[in-house]
Motif scaffolding. Structure first.
Motif, PDB file in Angstrom:
ATOM      1  N   VAL A 176       0.914  -1.221   0.026  1.00 47.92           N
ATOM      2  CA  VAL A 176      -0.025   0.171   0.129  1.00 47.92           C
ATOM      3  C   VAL A 176       0.767   1.271  -0.070  1.00 47.92           C
ATOM      4  N   ILE A 177       2.018   1.220   0.850  1.00 45.96           N
ATOM      5  CA  ILE A 177       2.888   2.296   0.940  1.00 45.96           C
ATOM      6  C   ILE A 177       3.654   2.553  -0.475  1.00 45.96           C
ATOM      7  N   GLN A 178       4.006   1.539  -1.065  1.00 42.30           N
ATOM      8  CA  GLN A 178       4.677   1.743  -2.110  1.00 42.30           C
ATOM      9  C   GLN A 178       3.898   2.080  -3.358  1.00 42.30           C
ATOM     10  N   ARG A 179       2.543   1.701  -3.360  1.00 46.10           N
ATOM     11  CA  ARG A 179       1.571   2.172  -4.359  1.00 46.10           C
ATOM     12  C   ARG A 179       1.306   3.342  -4.254  1.00 46.10           C
ATOM     13  N   GLY A 180       1.292   4.070  -3.010  1.00 47.94           N
ATOM     14  CA  GLY A 180       0.973   5.332  -2.660  1.00 47.94           C
ATOM     15  C   GLY A 180       2.234   6.150  -3.132  1.00 47.94           C
ATOM     16  N   LEU A 181       3.424   6.023  -2.947  1.00 52.41           N
ATOM     17  CA  LEU A 181       4.566   6.544  -3.203  1.00 52.41           C
ATOM     18  C   LEU A 181       4.878   6.705  -4.899  1.00 52.41           C
ATOM     19  N   THR A 182       4.420   5.563  -5.340  1.00 49.24           N
ATOM     20  CA  THR A 182       4.670   5.396  -6.967  1.00 49.24           C
ATOM     21  C   THR A 182       3.652   6.455  -7.701  1.00 49.24           C
ATOM     22  N   LEU A 183       2.355   6.613  -7.027  1.00 46.45           N
ATOM     23  CA  LEU A 183       1.389   7.577  -7.644  1.00 46.45           C
ATOM     24  C   LEU A 183       1.941   8.903  -7.337  1.00 46.45           C
ATOM     25  N   PRO A 203      13.654   5.285 -12.095  1.00 46.17           N
ATOM     26  CA  PRO A 203      14.463   3.966 -11.773  1.00 46.17           C
ATOM     27  C   PRO A 203      15.050   4.177 -10.327  1.00 46.17           C
ATOM     28  N   PHE A 204      15.866   5.098 -10.303  1.00 51.16           N
ATOM     29  CA  PHE A 204      16.899   5.462  -9.140  1.00 51.16           C
ATOM     30  C   PHE A 204      15.744   5.497  -7.826  1.00 51.16           C
ATOM     31  N   LEU A 205      15.073   6.368  -7.953  1.00 51.22           N
ATOM     32  CA  LEU A 205      14.086   6.629  -6.957  1.00 51.22           C
ATOM     33  C   LEU A 205      13.413   5.402  -6.351  1.00 51.22           C
ATOM     34  N   PHE A 206      12.886   4.587  -7.346  1.00 54.43           N
ATOM     35  CA  PHE A 206      11.910   3.629  -7.152  1.00 54.43           C
ATOM     36  C   PHE A 206      12.972   2.386  -6.437  1.00 54.43           C
ATOM     37  N   ALA A 207      14.184   2.165  -7.061  1.00 55.07           N
ATOM     38  CA  ALA A 207      15.200   1.166  -6.404  1.00 55.07           C
ATOM     39  C   ALA A 207      15.709   1.692  -5.044  1.00 55.07           C
ATOM     40  N   VAL A 226      14.154   4.077  -2.689  1.00 52.92           N
ATOM     41  CA  VAL A 226      13.199   4.642  -1.885  1.00 52.92           C
ATOM     42  C   VAL A 226      12.033   3.908  -1.709  1.00 52.92           C
ATOM     43  N   ILE A 227      11.429   3.507  -2.989  1.00 46.18           N
ATOM     44  CA  ILE A 227       9.861   3.027  -3.041  1.00 46.18           C
ATOM     45  C   ILE A 227      10.106   1.576  -2.859  1.00 46.18           C
ATOM     46  N   SER A 228      11.134   0.945  -3.342  1.00 51.35           N
ATOM     47  CA  SER A 228      11.272  -0.512  -3.028  1.00 51.35           C
ATOM     48  C   SER A 228      12.219  -0.791  -2.005  1.00 51.35           C
ATOM     49  N   ALA A 229      13.636  -0.635  -2.090  1.00 42.88           N
ATOM     50  CA  ALA A 229      14.335  -0.832  -0.967  1.00 42.88           C
ATOM     51  C   ALA A 229      14.028  -0.215   0.329  1.00 42.88           C
ATOM     52  N   GLY A 230      13.816   1.169   0.260  1.00 37.52           N
ATOM     53  CA  GLY A 230      13.845   2.139   1.365  1.00 37.52           C
ATOM     54  C   GLY A 230      12.493   1.468   2.214  1.00 37.52           C
ATOM     55  N   VAL A 231      11.445   1.586   1.592  1.00 42.10           N
ATOM     56  CA  VAL A 231      10.163   1.111   2.328  1.00 42.10           C
ATOM     57  C   VAL A 231      10.157  -0.311   2.812  1.00 42.10           C
ATOM     58  N   GLU A 232      10.759  -1.383   2.081  1.00 41.32           N
ATOM     59  CA  GLU A 232      10.543  -2.655   2.586  1.00 41.32           C
ATOM     60  C   GLU A 232      11.736  -2.905   3.721  1.00 41.32           C
ATOM     61  N   GLU A 233      12.862  -2.387   3.580  1.00 39.73           N
ATOM     62  CA  GLU A 233      13.784  -2.611   4.725  1.00 39.73           C
ATOM     63  C   GLU A 233      13.407  -1.876   5.925  1.00 39.73           C
ATOM     64  N   LEU A 234      12.958  -0.499   5.722  1.00 42.31           N
ATOM     65  CA  LEU A 234      12.613   0.312   6.960  1.00 42.31           C
ATOM     66  C   LEU A 234      11.356  -0.454   7.853  1.00 42.31           C
ATOM     67  N   VAL A 235      10.520  -0.964   6.847  1.00 45.50           N
ATOM     68  CA  VAL A 235       9.046  -1.511   7.843  1.00 45.50           C
ATOM     69  C   VAL A 235       9.822  -2.739   8.395  1.00 45.50           C
ATOM     70  N   LYS A 236      10.642  -3.426   7.903  1.00 39.37           N
ATOM     71  CA  LYS A 236      11.050  -4.665   8.592  1.00 39.37           C
ATOM     72  C   LYS A 236      11.982  -4.124   9.811  1.00 39.37           C
ATOM     73  N   TRP A 237      12.865  -3.485   9.651  1.00 36.50           N
ATOM     74  CA  TRP A 237      13.524  -2.653  10.584  1.00 36.50           C
ATOM     75  C   TRP A 237      12.683  -2.169  11.783  1.00 36.50           C
ATOM     76  N   SER A 262      17.628  -1.888 -14.325  1.00 41.64           N
ATOM     77  CA  SER A 262      18.328  -0.987 -15.318  1.00 41.64           C
ATOM     78  C   SER A 262      17.970  -1.404 -16.693  1.00 41.64           C
ATOM     79  N   GLY A 263      17.462  -2.407 -17.030  1.00 42.73           N
ATOM     80  CA  GLY A 263      17.103  -2.532 -18.597  1.00 42.73           C
ATOM     81  C   GLY A 263      18.258  -2.988 -19.088  1.00 42.73           C
TER      82      GLY A 263
END
Length: 231
Positions: free
Chosen positions: A51-58, A64-68, A70-81, A187-188
């Protein structure tokens, strides 16, 4: 029958890796029910993370850099932490440095396992795809967990004046590692494998070293040595 096989293939890597890291605890293994509870916490946090990732993406788009980072790594690791720090860090069962690794890997693999199941159910999943995901995304989450748990273990048993630094490192370094991983995978480039393989080797080597160091700093290690001397 096919769905059962797919689900088994999706769940097996997470359970296997969790068993591996659990059995690497040399001196005072954690209660299995505690480890399973933390694993299930990893499953539970998938929905709020999505839900958080979807909101931040919208809100910010999918640069690519922001998604990698902040939205992906940042949200996932910080919530687990956040969950580990508030539920496990001060728990009485967290009584040696390696325990941080066990619990961080457990919550990371709980997250990765449900993510893998959702991918297998909603995307065409072949045996090759499941093997690929076991070697990269699922293993990656486990290794980010090793880093997080290692620094939480250092914080738990460090002098109070330096524990804050390790608590911050427990969040920051996994975010950086995860961000680099996602940056490469998103990166593609057709040469992504030349970057991801060295990264995974580095994470495994570093992770095993951290596991050995955490075990060596266990307060129970000295007791074992004393018993061996008496014998």
């Amino acid at each position: 029958m096919l769905l059962f096989s797919i689900l088994t293939g999706a769940v097996a890597p997470g359970i296997s890796l969790l068993t591996y890291f659990y059995l690497k605890d040399r001196y005072d293994t954690e209660p299995i029910h505690m480890v399973l509870r933390v694993f299930l916490l990893g499953v539970v946090v998938v929905l709020p993370i999505m839900v958080i990732q979807r909101g931040l993406t919208l809100l910010w788009g999918d640069h690519p850099f922001l998604f990698a980072f902040v939205i992906s790594a940042g949200v996932e690791e910080l919530v687990k932490w956040f969950v580990l720090y508030h539920i496990i860090y001060n728990h009485t069962e967290f009584d040696e440095p390696y325990d941080g690794i066990v619990y961080a890997v457990a919550i990371s693999l709980g997250f990765a396992t449900l993510e893998n199941v959702l991918y297998a159910v909603f995307q065409p999943a072949s045996v090759g795809t499941l093997i690929f995901r076991a070697l990269l995304p699922v293993s990656g989450h486990a290794l980010f967990g090793v880093t997080m748990g290692y620094y939480l273990g250092k914080a738990k048993f460090a002098p109070k004046k330096s524990s804050g630094k390790y608590i911050l490192l427990a969040a920051a370094i996994p975010v950086a590692e995860h961000g680099v991983y996602d940056w490469i995978m998103g990166s593609g480039t057709t040469y992504w494998v030349w970057f991801i393989v060295p990264l995974m080797i580095y994470l495994w080597v570093k992770g095993i070293r951290k596991m050995n160091r955490a075990n060596a700093r266990s307060p129970f290690a000295l007791l074992v040595r004393e018993e061996e001397i008496k014998l």
